[in-house]
Design an enzyme around this catalytic site. Structure first.
Site, short mmCIF file in Angstrom:
data_model
loop_
_atom_site.label_atom_id
_atom_site.label_comp_id
_atom_site.label_asym_id
_atom_site.label_seq_id
_atom_site.Cartn_x
_atom_site.Cartn_y
_atom_site.Cartn_z
CD GLU A 38 -35.51 -23.78 5.51
OE1 GLU A 38 -35.09 -24.17 4.38
OE2 GLU A 38 -34.82 -23.07 6.26
CE LYS A 109 -31.44 -23.44 8.07
NZ LYS A 109 -32.04 -22.86 6.84
CB CYS A 142 -32.51 -26.09 4.68
SG CYS A 142 -32.21 -25.80 2.92
#
Ligand code: ACM
Length: 266
Positions: A38, A109, A142
């Site tokens: 990321e 995300k 993540c």
């Protein structure tokens, strides 16, 4: 096919240097898919919206997407990598997929972590799967791992391998991913970073490394240590992610009972 990831400690703000480091690390990699962390080119710990604005890029027109597209073309590989995206006045924590023919797509995300919530907008793309020449690739970023719905949605959408750019600071993910993979019978490539960032008073973030590639049976095929900068690669047979039968009586997808699930409950 072979899947891999490059675990390293990006130098904050030095995009050119970080991208050159990645290019050099994967120069001789025998891998069809490479996953990067990321925010791999910028670093993680932003301190203001102005700073985020300065480092974010449009996708696909931006500098980082163009360089990774070129790298994919030159090496004939697929790359998944995380970067801050600028879309008008809105910023997303995004990841791109590039391949031998260039830019393929992006994911924004869904579940923002910690102070990302100060600077970024929760993603609006939903979980996406791309049917590529090497297999069906899904992406989550993540902290998305913490929500089992993320990987479930990707797997139900046909993902065979989940690319997982990460900047993990909590200790849980490396030991949780085998369960995520087993319950969905998919491969996952978690590309984490190493190092520490101290860009704010009284707030030091240490990233836990332990990047790993996990099989649909929940086996850790390869895992990096906490601190090393390293490229890890594993042979993965995506056929294993297409069969969801656990035994002659159980198929983990066909046996689902969605009528009893309350996933849309607030
Ligand atoms: C994270 O989502 N960067 C932990």
């Amino acid at each position: 096919m072979k899947a891999g990831c490059y675990q390293f400690s990006p130098s904050f703000g030095n995009k050119k240097q970080n991208i050159e480091k990645v290019a050099s690390a994967i120069k001789n990699a025998a891998s069809d898919l490479i996953v990067l962390p990321e925010f791999f080119a910028t670093g993680y710990q932003f301190t203001s919206t102005d700073e985020v604005a300065g480092f974010s890029e449009p996708i696909p027109e931006g500098y980082t997407t163009e360089l990774l597209s070129d790298l994919s073309y030159e090496k004939n590989i697929f790359i998944v990598a995380g970067l801050p995206e600028k879309s008008g006045d809105t910023f997303y924590n995004s990841a791109i997929l590039t391949g031998p023919d260039g830019y393929i797509g992006k994911y924004r995300k869904t579940h923002l972590f910690f102070e990302e919530t100060l600077y970024f907008t929760p993603g609006d793309t939903g979980f996406k799967v791309w049917d590529t020449a090497i297999g069906r690739i899904g992406i989550m970023i993540c902290f998305d791992w913490f929500y089992p719905e993320s990987m479930r949605t990707l797997a139900l959408s046909g993902a065979e391998v989940v690319a997982h750019p990460s900047n993990l600071v909590l200790p849980f993910c490396p030991d949780a991913m085998p369960v995520r993979c087993l319950e969905n019978m998919v491969f996952a490539v978690t590309a984490n970073r190493t190092g520490t960032e101290n860009r704010k008073d009284n707030q030091s973030l240490t990233f836990i490394g332990k990047s790993e590639i996990v099989s649909p049976g929940g086996e850790i095929l390869v895992r990096a240590t906490e601190n090393e900068e390293t490229l890890i690669v594993a042979d993965i047979d995506l056929e294993k992610a297409r069969v969801k039968a656990l035994n002659p009586f159980n198929d983990i997808f066909k046996d689902r009972r969605p009528e009893h699930y309350r996933l849309l409950q607030k």
